[in-house]
Design a protein around this motif. Structure first.
Motif, PDB file in Angstrom:
ATOM      1  N   ARG A  73       0.826  -1.211   0.000  1.00  0.00           N
ATOM      2  CA  ARG A  73       0.000   0.000   0.000  1.00  0.00           C
ATOM      3  C   ARG A  73       0.857   1.256   0.000  1.00  0.00           C
ATOM      4  O   ARG A  73       0.486   2.279  -0.583  1.00  0.00           O
ATOM      5  N   ILE A  82      -2.753  -3.807  -0.752  1.00  0.00           N
ATOM      6  CA  ILE A  82      -3.905  -2.961  -1.071  1.00  0.00           C
ATOM      7  C   ILE A  82      -5.116  -3.869  -1.258  1.00  0.00           C
ATOM      8  O   ILE A  82      -5.056  -4.813  -2.049  1.00  0.00           O
ATOM      9  N   SER A  86     -10.298  -1.657  -3.349  1.00  0.00           N
ATOM     10  CA  SER A  86      -9.989  -0.259  -3.020  1.00  0.00           C
ATOM     11  C   SER A  86     -10.347   0.693  -4.154  1.00  0.00           C
ATOM     12  O   SER A  86     -10.385   0.324  -5.329  1.00  0.00           O
ATOM     13  N   ARG A  87     -10.533   1.947  -3.772  1.00  0.00           N
ATOM     14  CA  ARG A  87     -10.699   3.008  -4.761  1.00  0.00           C
ATOM     15  C   ARG A  87      -9.351   3.362  -5.386  1.00  0.00           C
ATOM     16  O   ARG A  87      -8.308   3.228  -4.751  1.00  0.00           O
ATOM     17  N   TYR A  88      -9.407   3.866  -6.612  1.00  0.00           N
ATOM     18  CA  TYR A  88      -8.213   4.389  -7.277  1.00  0.00           C
ATOM     19  C   TYR A  88      -8.636   5.394  -8.336  1.00  0.00           C
ATOM     20  O   TYR A  88      -9.803   5.427  -8.762  1.00  0.00           O
ATOM     21  N   ILE A 236      -7.975  10.346  -1.831  1.00  0.00           N
ATOM     22  CA  ILE A 236      -8.943   9.279  -2.062  1.00  0.00           C
ATOM     23  C   ILE A 236      -9.574   8.869  -0.736  1.00  0.00           C
ATOM     24  O   ILE A 236      -8.876   8.674   0.259  1.00  0.00           O
ATOM     25  N   HIS A 240      -6.915   2.549   0.208  1.00  0.00           N
ATOM     26  CA  HIS A 240      -6.389   2.699  -1.146  1.00  0.00           C
ATOM     27  C   HIS A 240      -4.862   2.652  -1.101  1.00  0.00           C
ATOM     28  O   HIS A 240      -4.255   2.793  -0.046  1.00  0.00           O
ATOM     29  N   THR A 270     -13.701   2.091  -8.304  1.00  0.00           N
ATOM     30  CA  THR A 270     -13.233   0.775  -7.882  1.00  0.00           C
ATOM     31  C   THR A 270     -13.359  -0.181  -9.058  1.00  0.00           C
ATOM     32  O   THR A 270     -14.032   0.117 -10.057  1.00  0.00           O
TER      33      THR A 270
END
Length: 363
Positions: A73, A82, A86-88, A236, A240, A270
Motif C-alpha cells: 500500500r 492494497i 480499493s478506490r483508485y 482518495i 487505497h 473501484t
C-alpha cells in the motif's frame, strides 16, 4: 496451459467499446469458458519496475469472479497489501464517461455533434480563447480531432501544487499559449478537448460535471463507491494504495493528494464500479447504437481481436479496464507507481500480459 478457472454459461466476447458481432474467443468452449488466475497475473504486474502495488478484479455478469493484490500500500513494502476492492484514480478513463454524458445530451437534442465550439461556448471565439473555435465541432472534441493543444504542455502547472485552485477556463487559456500542431479534422490527443466538453456539459445543463456524472452514470449504475474529485487538494476516500511521483531530484514523493482542479480526469472508482460502467455501456443501455459509435476508439484488441481496453494514467497511478462488448466480462487493473508515467511503459506492457493470461489463457 496456465492454471485457470472454469465458468458455466457460455460467454461471447468482443471489442470493448463498439458493439460488434464477433466469434467467441479461441480459448472458450461452448459451455465452459476458462479464465486464468488473477492473483498470479497481478503478482506479475507488481514485479514491473516502478510499481508499488497492484490490484485487479474480474467480473462476470456483474459478479466478482476472481481478485488479486500484490506489492504494498505504501512505498518500500510498507502498509500491507492494497485491498483489491480499493478506490483508485481512473484518470483518462474518465474521458469515456464524459463522452458518454455528452452523447446523452446529443440524444436528448440539447446539443448536436455538428455544433461549433464557438456557438456552444461563444466566449471561446469572441475572446480568442481557442484558435479556430468557429470551425471545431463537438464531434471533433470527443474524438481528439480538434487540433487544440494540450494545456499541460504550457508548463504552467505543477504536480505538487496542492493549493492553487483553477477554473476550467484557466486550463483553456493555458492551452492557447501552446503552438497548434494540427488542424481540425486531424487526430492529436489532448486533454483540453475534454476540459471544453466539461464546460459544455455545465453550460447546457446548468449543473456541475460532478452532478451530471452522478445523475446520469454513478447513481443509475449503482456505482456507489465512485465520485468525481473536484477539490484543489483531493485525497482518495477509504482504503487505497499510495502513488508517488519523482520530485526535481528524482526522489519519489507521495501524491496521495492531487490537485483535482488541474485537468478533466478526476473520477475515483473501484474495480467493481468501473466494470459496471463498461458493462452498461457495452450492453447498450447508456447510448443508442449510432451514438455509441461516436465514442473514442478503444486501444488495440487482445485475445485474437475479441477484447479491448481503456487506460488512464496520472502521477502515481496507471489503470486499465479490459472489457467485452456483450458486457459480460470485465478485468479492471490498477497499479500505483513510484516513477514518472512516461517511464512506466513496461508497467502497461505487464498489465496487458496480465490481461492476456486472465482473459485468454489458452493462447
Amino acid at each position: 496451459m496456465r492454471r485457470g478457472k472454469t465458468m458455466g454459461p457460455a460467454l461471447g466476447v468482443a471489442s470493448a467499446v463498439l458493439v460488434l458481432n464477433v466469434p467467441a474467443p479461441a480459448h472458450a468452449t461452448a459451455d465452459r469458458p476458462v479464465l486464468g488466475d488473477v492473483q498470479q497475473a497481478i503478482a506479475e504486474v507488481a514485479k514491473a519496475y516502478g510499481v508499488v502495488g497492484a490490484i485487479g478484479e474480474v467480473y462476470v455478469d456483474g459478479k466478482r469472479w476472481d481478485k488479486g493484490t500484490s506489492g504494498s500500500r505504501l512505498l518500500d513494502g510498507k502498509g500491507g497489501r492494497i485491498p483489491s476492492s480499493s478506490r483508485y484514480r481512473i484518470a483518462s478513463q474518465t474521458k469515456l464517461m464524459e463522452a458518454t454524458v455528452i452523447l446523452q445530451l446529443v440524444a436528448e437534442g440539447k446539443i448536436s455533434l455538428t455544433d461549433k465550439l464557438g456557438d456552444v461556448l461563444p466566449e471561446m471565439a469572441e475572446n480568442d480563447y481557442v484558435e479556430r473555435a468557429d470551425e471545431i465541432t463537438v464531434a471533433q472534441l470527443i474524438r481528439h480531432t480538434s487540433g487544440i493543444p494540450e494545456f499541460i504542455d504550457s508548463g504552467q502547472f505543477d504536480v505538487f501544487d496542492f493549493t492553487t485552485a483553477y477554473e476550467l477556463i484557466d486550463l483553456v487559456k493555458a492551452a492557447r499559449t501552446v503552438p497548434r500542431q494540427s488542424d481540425p479534422g486531424e487526430y492529436r490527443y489532448s486533454t483540453t478537448n475534454y476540459v471544453l466538453l466539461g464546460m459544455i456539459i455545465e453550460r447546457v445543463t446548468g449543473n456541475s460535471r460532478a452532478t451530471e456524472f452522478n445523475q446520469r452514470l454513478f447513481a443509475p449504475l449503482g456505482m456507489k463507491d465512485t465520485y468525481l474529485a473536484t477539490k484543489v487538494s483531493d485525497q482518495i476516500k477509504g482504503p487505497h494504495g499510495h502513488g508517488y511521483h519523482p520530485d526535481v531530484n528524482g526522489a519519489p514523493r507521495d501524491v496521495d493528494q492531487l490537485n483535482a482542479t488541474i485537468g478533466a480526469e478526476g473520477a475515483i472508482s473501484t474495480a467493481r464500479d468501473v466494470s459496471a460502467f463498461y458493462r452498461a455501456l457495452n450492453k447498450g443501455t447508456l447510448l443508442p447504437a449510432d451514438l455509441q459509435r461516436q465514442l473514442p476508439r478503444p486501444f488495440p484488441n487482445l485475445c485474437g481481436g475479441t477484447v479491448s481496453s481503456a487506460a488512464g494514467g496520472m502521477p502515481g497511478i496507471t489503470s486499465t479496464t479490459f472489457s467485452t462488448t456483450d458486457g459480460r466480462i470485465q478485468f479492471a487493473v490498477a497499479a500505483t507507481l513510484k516513477i514518472d508515467n512516461e517511464q512506466a511503459m513496461a508497467v502497461g506492457d505487464a498489465i496487458t500480459k496480465a490481461a492476456e493470461a486472465v482473459l485468454c489463457p489458452d493462447q
